[in-house]
Design an enzyme around this catalytic site. Structure first.
Site, short mmCIF file in Angstrom:
data_model
loop_
_atom_site.label_atom_id
_atom_site.label_comp_id
_atom_site.label_asym_id
_atom_site.label_seq_id
_atom_site.Cartn_x
_atom_site.Cartn_y
_atom_site.Cartn_z
N TYR A 7 33.84 31.15 20.30
CA TYR A 7 35.20 30.71 19.97
C TYR A 7 35.20 29.61 18.90
CZ TYR A 7 35.94 32.96 24.52
OH TYR A 7 35.95 33.84 25.57
N TYR A 135 44.68 36.91 30.08
CA TYR A 135 43.34 36.98 29.51
C TYR A 135 42.42 37.54 30.59
CZ TYR A 135 38.70 35.69 27.89
OH TYR A 135 37.38 35.74 27.51
N ASP A 237 42.17 40.23 39.21
CA ASP A 237 41.10 39.58 38.47
C ASP A 237 40.97 38.15 38.99
OD1 ASP A 237 39.51 38.21 36.69
OD2 ASP A 237 40.60 38.80 34.89
N LYS A 266 32.28 33.89 37.56
CA LYS A 266 32.24 32.44 37.37
C LYS A 266 31.60 31.72 38.57
CE LYS A 266 35.88 31.88 33.90
NZ LYS A 266 35.01 31.51 32.78
#
Length: 416
Positions: A7, A135, A237, A266
């Site tokens: 990014y 996202y 998600d 994560k």
């Protein structure tokens, strides 16, 4: 510059802070500076760094073997973690497919959804419904269900987008009556398009990378019922929201519903190793059974079910349960509500709090220029993006450190 950072516009000169060591909730920089990590290294290091129990689990497994493929072989860490995930996730999620990152876990979920219908002879149901601002990752199918152009500009001409709904209004505390209009919009969308919709995918309750927009459990309950009515699969998600971040073990628990497919990542491995899990109901799993490979799910990441990752995940879940982490998160949320939520400033648009998530949205992203450098000077690691400065701390953070993190955010606005 040899290393290509994520990014980042590599033509720009950016400040980077070399980490020499990490312990507990602290990062120690090469120049000797000590920083409180207020973002858990992209929301993963829920137990902090260098945790002795997690280190021990890693070393113990490495002394046996660090990796074997799941093709033709299996091993206890993978089997035990699957059993544990089925036990702790919403009832009915009975089957676990591993992969190596949250984005790939989402990709797996989307592929499963399409093939589930194909296996039943239905090749029309190939599109997806998602929420605006969503996202879900950076791989191609995950980008197709995302709605943030910053991540997708070069690929817009090749992405096969589906349908998008407005993020439900009213915030987390909105009642069913207050989200009635959003529910009606969802039903209209399903009514018009259910014949070509494979699934509706959402980040339950909090759109994290999409701007930390929060919405009501009442909407999830309605979505569950409507997806069942119109025969559209429901995918949660929970890569960012899972393992306590919203105040319950999973965001789905706030609504008391079970999706057809759930994705975890994560915090699954507490920031030690990349790993993800895509869980399904028996209805989905059974849809892939048959005599030949034509109905089998032909997907297999090399490092799926990595024994090191599975051993750490098992120990991480054990710590969450034995040390009552939900109580720790409750205290973090209480502190956020007492010390961050009251923040008012002419440049602040909104402050949002849920579980171990605290977010300040400003009116213009330029108002956060220089914030990271300021926070580092003050001894805290915080990294805003866009119009949002946020903190998602490790759950083991002591009160004094948490107050310091909040103070750095508040003081930034006092000096504006």
């Amino acid at each position: 510059m040899k290393l290509w950072y994520p990014y980042s516009q590599m033509a720009n000169k950016m400040s980077r802070y070399p980490v020499q060591k990490a312990e507990g909730v602290h990062l120690y920089l090469k120049d000797g500076k000590k920083l409180i990590d207020g973002v858990s290294s992209w929301w993963a290091t829920i137990h902090g760094y260098n945790h002795p129990a997690l280190n021990e689990a890693l070393v113990k497994q490495a002394e046996n073997f660090s990796h074997v493929m799941l093709g033709g072989l299996d091993h206890q860490p993978a089997l035990q973690l699957a059993e544990k995930l089925v036990q702790i996730t919403p009832a009915g999620l009975n089957h676990v497919f591993y992969s190596d990152s949250g984005s790939v876990g989402v990709e797996v979920a989307l592929k499963m959804a399409i093939q589930f219908w194909v296996n039943q002879g239905n090749k029309q149901k190939v599109k997806f419904l998602a929420l605006k601002n969503a996202y879900h990752g950076d791989t191609f199918k995950a980008m197709e269900v995302g709605d943030d152009s910053d991540f997708q500009i070069p690929f817009g001409h090749v992405l096969h987008k589906g349908f998008f709904l407005s993020t439900p209004s009213g915030g987390f505390s909105a009642t069913e009556d207050e989200v009635e209009g959003d529910i009606a919009e969802l039903e209209q969308m399903l009514q018009r398009n259910h014949r070509e919709l494979a699934a509706f995918i959402v980040e339950p309750l909090v759109q994290c990378a999409g701007g930390f927009k929060m919405y009501s459990p009442a909407y999830l309950k309605a979505a569950r019922a409507l997806c069942h009515t119109y025969d559209v699969l429901l995918i949660f998600d929970e890569v960012a929201t899972g393992f306590g971040r919203t105040g319950k073990l999973f965001a789905a628990d706030h609504a008391g519903v079970t999706p057809d497919i759930m994705v975890l990542g994560k915090a699954l491995t507490a920031g030690y190793l990349g790993h993800a899990a895509t869980l399904t109901t028996s209805r989905i799993f059974d849809g892939f059974l048959g005599e030949g490979y034509d109905k089998a799910f032909m997907h297999g990441p090399t490092f799926m079910g990595n024994p090191l990752a599975c051993a750490i995940a098992l120990k991480s879940i054990n710590l969450i349960e034995e040390e009552n982490y939900l109580k720790k998160i409750e205290q973090i949320e209480r502190t956020f509500r007492e010390r961050l939520a009251p923040l008012q400033h002419e440049k602040v648009h909104a402050v949002r709090v849920l579980g171990a998530i605290g977010v300040v949205e400003v009116k213009d992203s330029k108002q956060l220029e220089g914030f990271t450098e300021y926070a580092v000077q003050e001894g805290v690691w915080l990294r805003p993006f866009g119009k949002y400065v946020y903190t998602m701390p490790p759950y083991v953070m002591e009160q004094d450190d948490l107050v310091k993190v909040i103070s750095v955010i508040s003081n930034w606005f006092k000096k504006q």
